[in-house]
Design a protein around this motif. Structure first.
Motif, PDB file in Angstrom:
ATOM      1  N   ASP A   1       0.809  -1.225   0.000  1.00  0.00           N
ATOM      2  CA  ASP A   1       0.000   0.000   0.000  1.00  0.00           C
ATOM      3  C   ASP A   1       0.845   1.279   0.000  1.00  0.00           C
ATOM      4  N   ASP A   2       2.157   1.136   0.016  1.00  0.00           N
ATOM      5  CA  ASP A   2       3.005   2.326   0.093  1.00  0.00           C
ATOM      6  C   ASP A   2       3.188   3.017  -1.255  1.00  0.00           C
ATOM      7  N   TYR A   3       2.671   2.419  -2.324  1.00  0.00           N
ATOM      8  CA  TYR A   3       2.876   2.979  -3.660  1.00  0.00           C
ATOM      9  C   TYR A   3       1.548   3.126  -4.383  1.00  0.00           C
ATOM     10  N   ARG A   4       1.371   4.272  -5.037  1.00  0.00           N
ATOM     11  CA  ARG A   4       0.197   4.452  -5.891  1.00  0.00           C
ATOM     12  C   ARG A   4       0.660   4.976  -7.243  1.00  0.00           C
ATOM     13  N   LEU A   5      -0.151   4.680  -8.254  1.00  0.00           N
ATOM     14  CA  LEU A   5       0.224   4.996  -9.630  1.00  0.00           C
ATOM     15  C   LEU A   5      -0.496   6.232 -10.138  1.00  0.00           C
ATOM     16  N   HIS A   6       0.191   6.972 -11.013  1.00  0.00           N
ATOM     17  CA  HIS A   6      -0.401   8.072 -11.774  1.00  0.00           C
ATOM     18  C   HIS A   6      -0.026   7.858 -13.241  1.00  0.00           C
ATOM     19  N   THR A   7      -0.973   8.064 -14.137  1.00  0.00           N
ATOM     20  CA  THR A   7      -0.696   7.982 -15.575  1.00  0.00           C
ATOM     21  C   THR A   7      -1.092   9.295 -16.218  1.00  0.00           C
ATOM     22  N   TRP A   8      -0.179   9.859 -17.025  1.00  0.00           N
ATOM     23  CA  TRP A   8      -0.409  11.134 -17.690  1.00  0.00           C
ATOM     24  C   TRP A   8      -0.301  10.948 -19.196  1.00  0.00           C
ATOM     25  N   THR A   9      -1.192  11.602 -19.914  1.00  0.00           N
ATOM     26  CA  THR A   9      -1.211  11.536 -21.379  1.00  0.00           C
ATOM     27  C   THR A   9      -0.800  12.886 -21.948  1.00  0.00           C
ATOM     28  N   ASP A  10       0.315  12.915 -22.685  1.00  0.00           N
ATOM     29  CA  ASP A  10       0.798  14.106 -23.375  1.00  0.00           C
ATOM     30  C   ASP A  10       1.084  15.275 -22.439  1.00  0.00           C
ATOM     31  N   GLU A  11       1.392  14.985 -21.182  1.00  0.00           N
ATOM     32  CA  GLU A  11       1.733  16.057 -20.246  1.00  0.00           C
ATOM     33  C   GLU A  11       2.509  15.490 -19.065  1.00  0.00           C
ATOM     34  N   VAL A  12       3.205  16.379 -18.390  1.00  0.00           N
ATOM     35  CA  VAL A  12       3.745  16.105 -17.064  1.00  0.00           C
ATOM     36  C   VAL A  12       3.248  17.253 -16.187  1.00  0.00           C
TER      37      VAL A  12
ATOM     38  N   VAL B   1       8.667  17.715 -23.372  1.00  0.00           N
ATOM     39  CA  VAL B   1       7.236  17.641 -23.667  1.00  0.00           C
ATOM     40  C   VAL B   1       6.921  18.432 -24.932  1.00  0.00           C
ATOM     41  N   GLY B   2       7.508  19.623 -25.059  1.00  0.00           N
ATOM     42  CA  GLY B   2       7.275  20.431 -26.248  1.00  0.00           C
ATOM     43  C   GLY B   2       7.796  19.776 -27.509  1.00  0.00           C
TER      44      GLY B   2
ATOM     45  N   THR C   1       3.624   6.638 -16.907  1.00  0.00           N
ATOM     46  CA  THR C   1       3.090   6.100 -15.656  1.00  0.00           C
ATOM     47  C   THR C   1       4.187   6.162 -14.616  1.00  0.00           C
ATOM     48  N   VAL C   2       3.860   6.706 -13.448  1.00  0.00           N
ATOM     49  CA  VAL C   2       4.815   6.826 -12.350  1.00  0.00           C
ATOM     50  C   VAL C   2       4.256   6.110 -11.126  1.00  0.00           C
TER      51      VAL C   2
ATOM     52  N   VAL D   1       7.749   5.199 -19.886  1.00  0.00           N
ATOM     53  CA  VAL D   1       7.275   6.123 -20.918  1.00  0.00           C
ATOM     54  C   VAL D   1       6.995   5.365 -22.216  1.00  0.00           C
ATOM     55  N   PHE D   2       5.828   5.597 -22.802  1.00  0.00           N
ATOM     56  CA  PHE D   2       5.538   5.224 -24.182  1.00  0.00           C
ATOM     57  C   PHE D   2       5.536   6.495 -25.030  1.00  0.00           C
ATOM     58  N   ALA D   3       6.063   6.409 -26.249  1.00  0.00           N
ATOM     59  CA  ALA D   3       5.938   7.486 -27.232  1.00  0.00           C
ATOM     60  C   ALA D   3       5.512   6.858 -28.547  1.00  0.00           C
ATOM     61  N   TYR D   4       4.754   7.640 -29.362  1.00  0.00           N
ATOM     62  CA  TYR D   4       4.227   7.072 -30.607  1.00  0.00           C
ATOM     63  C   TYR D   4       3.891   8.189 -31.583  1.00  0.00           C
ATOM     64  N   PRO D   5       4.112   7.924 -32.885  1.00  0.00           N
ATOM     65  CA  PRO D   5       3.782   8.932 -33.899  1.00  0.00           C
ATOM     66  C   PRO D   5       2.267   8.995 -34.117  1.00  0.00           C
ATOM     67  N   ARG D   6       1.725  10.200 -34.149  1.00  0.00           N
ATOM     68  CA  ARG D   6       0.278  10.330 -34.288  1.00  0.00           C
ATOM     69  C   ARG D   6      -0.222   9.939 -35.680  1.00  0.00           C
TER      70      ARG D   6
END
Length: 395
Positions: free
Chosen positions: A227-238, A278-279, A291-292, A306-311
């Motif tokens: 329980d000491d860790y929780r996840l955050h996932t961000w799309t196209d931002e930090v 990011v820019g 995801t952190v 980190v995942f990165a992908y061409p749009r």
């Protein structure tokens, strides 16, 4: 023999070819974008030869964005033209066609860390090899870096297959990973005194991963993490609140991830550098997922991926940095963040069919995670290094 504009450096190319420093256009719509478009075309041809697909080839906008950003690395690009195209460019300003560019060179020098290091990468169309073009380009790249005071020269090669042990294979100094000894790149670099310091395994994950596989890994990793860790996932931002801590994770990638025998020290990141990164993804028309894992008691980040992908293409993505800080290892956080990011990718890009990634062959732990998820070997990437004497000692 000719010289590069702005320098007195001689460049020895075979008859019928000429060297030009690539102009830097304001945009890809600029007529001077011809060189960056040609660089991408050469890259695509080489990737098709190496892997049979062009997923890994740089695109013109990757080249443009990369050259736009010189904050942390001084960069130059050169292209080799057929002589007729070079004359037309010089005399009439006629922009060369893509097929008139037969090779290119990238030269880079870190500016804010590792200021002993100079990079040079020469790329030659397969049909133009064996004429001495690659050797001439590498010679230019080395001389530019040496004249700038760099004492460690770095280059790389990429191979579609890792050869088995034996006389036809060259092993890295780490003792993990091999490249074909008689391939053009290794032959050239070895002849110039470069040493194979590290080999990374290129792996591909075919999607979708079976749901039961992801569920089993997620549950086991969550149980171990507690329980000491929780996840955050961000799309196209930090998010701004996490910029400093994400910067720390990127910095630790340069110290905690294996680098073999490569003389590469800490590469510091800060919030500004994360914002620039990011820019750049937006400039390149890339999407990304981060995801952190937050260590709840201390409100600090312990791991990320980190995942990165061409749009413009939804069939593939790149698994980029993954790191668990040393002080948080042993809790299966690497698997936890990777599975969460795969869950997010399935929602964000359900049409994606494969993910590419690279891991040092000596990085047994991360390779084990990837193998468990279903990644399969797809070739190798090799890091080559040549140590030189300081300029005053060469004089």
């Amino acid at each position: 023999m000719s010289s590069v504009a702005g320098t007195s450096l001689p460049v020895v190319l075979p008859e019928g070819y000429a060297l030009v420093e690539a102009p830097h256009p304001a945009s890809l719509d600029d007529p001077d974008a011809w060189a960056y478009r040609a660089v991408a075309d050469v890259a695509r041809e080489i990737e098709l030869e190496t892997h049979g697909y062009d997923d890994l080839a740089v695109r013109p906008r990757d080249v443009l964005s990369g050259m736009d950003h010189q904050e942390y690395e001084a960069k130059r690009r050169f292209v080799v033209l057929r002589s007729a195209a070079a004359r037309a460019l010089a005399e009439d300003g006629a922009r060369p066609a893509v097929h008139d560019v037969v090779a290119h060179l990238y030269v880079g020098r870190p500016l804010t860390s590792n200021e002993h290091l100079g990079e040079a990468y020469a790329f030659v169309r397969p049909a133009e090899r064996g004429r001495g073009i690659g050797s001439a380009l590498l010679d230019l790249g080395e001389r530019l870096n040496l004249d700038a005071g760099r004492t460690v020269l770095f280059s790389d090669t990429s191979h579609g297959v890792e050869p088995p042990p034996g006389p036809g294979a060259l092993e890295a100094t780490t003792g993990a990973g091999r490249v074909p000894a008689d391939a053009p790149g290794p032959r050239l670099l070895r002849s110039r005194g470069y040493v194979l310091e590290q080999v990374e395994r290129h792996s591909v994950l075919d999607l979708p991963v079976p749901r039961e596989t992801l569920d089993a890994h997620r549950d086991a990793a969550r149980e171990r993490a507690g329980d000491d860790y929780r996840l955050h996932t961000w799309t196209d931002e930090v998010p701004d609140a996490w910029l400093d801590q994400v910067a720390l994770l990127f910095t630790r990638m340069s110290t905690d991830a294996p680098t073999g025998g490569v003389d590469y020290g800490e590469d510091p990141w800060d919030a500004r550098r994360v914002r620039i990164w990011v820019g750049e993804q937006a400039e390149r028309r890339n999407g990304f997922l981060v995801t952190v894992a937050e260590h709840v008691p201390t409100r600090t980040l312990a791991a990320f991926t980190v995942f990165a992908y061409p749009r413009e293409r939804d069939d593939f993505a790149f698994q980029e940095d993954t790191l668990v800080l040393r002080e948080h290892r042993g809790r299966r956080l690497g698997m936890l963040v990777k599975v969460a990011n795969l869950d997010a990718l399935a929602v964000e890009r359900p049409a994606t069919r494969r993910v590419h990634t690279w891991n040092a062959q000596e990085n047994d732990h991360m390779l084990a995670i990837n193998v468990a998820l279903g990644f399969r070997p797809a070739g190798v990437w090799a890091a080559w290094q040549r140590r030189t004497a300081p300029a005053q000692d060469r004089a």
